[in-house]
Design an enzyme around this catalytic site. Structure first.
Site, PDB file in Angstrom:
ATOM      1  CE  LYS A 127      57.998   3.883  41.078  1.00 13.66           C
ATOM      2  NZ  LYS A 127      57.904   2.718  41.965  1.00 13.66           N
ATOM      3  CD  GLU A 197      55.532   1.221  38.652  1.00 11.70           C
ATOM      4  OE1 GLU A 197      56.153   1.731  37.711  1.00 11.70           O
ATOM      5  OE2 GLU A 197      54.779   1.852  39.409  1.00 11.70           O
ATOM      6  CG  HIS A 201      61.131  -2.751  37.700  1.00 10.10           C
ATOM      7  ND1 HIS A 201      61.497  -2.263  36.476  1.00 10.10           N
ATOM      8  CD2 HIS A 201      60.230  -1.878  38.198  1.00 10.10           C
ATOM      9  CE1 HIS A 201      60.850  -1.128  36.246  1.00 10.10           C
ATOM     10  NE2 HIS A 201      60.069  -0.889  37.268  1.00 10.10           N
TER      11      HIS A 201
END
Length: 334
Positions: A127, A197, A201
């Site tokens: 990603k 994950e 962010h």
């Protein structure tokens, strides 16, 4: 013409056996052109030249914590990826269905393949931009090692990045590429690494803090947000991939979305919008929207194996090195 076709099916391994790895195994069980021969998780690996039984792998992993407990084909190991690579058992390609945490984890696994002298095709659904940049720094090493590496080949980056590269052809200049995703999962525990994950962010969190969170801490955060994570201006490798492909500079690419960890219904439709100017001077936007009924697993694993097949065709022609989903068209796996 004396061309010898590659013996079908392709022998495929899946590294990582969480939600994504299990979904990958299920998808492969319906394919004729690929067969799952290897799987590895944190505590062990399994290999069978005739093909692993998907249901046995999943049941064993869910009940005992590792595919290493599979009778006759399983091996317990705390260094499972390294041990699997160095068994010298034939595997044509691996899907790295691994967590992107820590940020250098997938590049470090690629280094293990190089050091082991393994040759074949690797594909990831990575990603972060910075993780892809680490792989870009290794492209000469990968080429010298005879590895054909396909990076950023999931949904985003991946399917949506490729759609943007294709849609860009209508324009003389690309003004912006906006990727917006909606993910619905029935419960976050099926995709722990992916959810962690995503937390990395969120403003106020980093990859390191998200990785260090305990399950109860993740649950407490999700309780505060009713299970919904809203993400904006994410560090997503779609930007560097479109830049490398010559579509537009990375600052014109934005990625964001909404993840509902308590509801399999998507909170919004996943789409990519490509805005640009045509050669006649008209400003327009193309939109490519994914069907709401397609799951995250379908939109990640399908492209990953499509790119693995494309990578195998390159590999058979003696082409190795690093490629992204924006540079190569995936091939449909029957």
């Amino acid at each position: 013409m004396n061309t010898q076709p590659h013996p079908l099916p392709l022998r495929v391994g899946v590294l990582g056996f969480g939600g994504l790895g299990q979904a990958a195994a299920k998808l492969l069980s319906s394919k004729q052109e690929m067969i799952l021969v290897a799987a590895a998780d944190q505590k062990g690996y399994a290999y069978s030249r005739e093909g692993l039984n998907t249901q046995s792998c999943i049941t064993t992993y869910q009940n005992q914590g590792t595919v290493g407990y599979l009778e006759q084909v399983g091996t317990l190991s705390n260094n499972s990826i390294q041990d699997l690579i160095t068994t010298s058992q034939p595997v044509d390609g691996y899907f790295l269905a691994l967590p992107n945490l820590p940020n250098d984890f997938i590049p470090s696994v690629a280094k293990q393949f190089i050091q082991a002298g393994w040759r074949g095709v690797l594909v990831d659904a990575i990603k972060r931009t910075s993780a892809v940049e680490q792989l870009l720094a290794m492209k000469d090493e990968l080429q010298a090692a005879g590895i054909t590496y396909m990076t950023g080949c999931g949904a985003t980056p991946g399917l949506l990045t490729a759609a943007a590269a294709l849609a860009a052809q209508s324009y003389a200049e690309i003004h912006k590429v906006e990727i917006t995703f909606g993910v619905g999962i029935a419960n976050w525990e099926a995709y722990r690494a992916t959810v962690r994950e995503d937390i990395g962010h969120i403003p106020g969190y980093t990859v390191e803090t998200a990785r260090a969170m305990t399950d109860p801490e993740v649950e407490a955060l999700l309780d505060k947000t009713n299970g919904v994570l809203t993400l904006a201006n994410m560090e997503h490798a779609d930007d560097v991939m479109l830049e490398i492909a010559g579509i537009c500079s990375r600052d014109r690419v934005t990625v964001g979305g909404v993840v509902d960890t308590r509801n399999p219904q998507k909170p919004l439709s996943t789409n990519v919008k490509i805005t640009g100017r045509t050669f006649e001077g008209k400003i327009s936007t193309h939109t490519f929207t994914l069907g709401d009924e397609t799951s995250m697993a379908a939109n990640v694993c399908g492209p990953a194996f499509g790119y693995l097949k494309a990578g195998q065709e390159l590999h058979n022609r003696g082409i190795s090195g690093l490629f992204t989903a924006a540079e190569i068209m995936p091939k449909f796996v029957k």
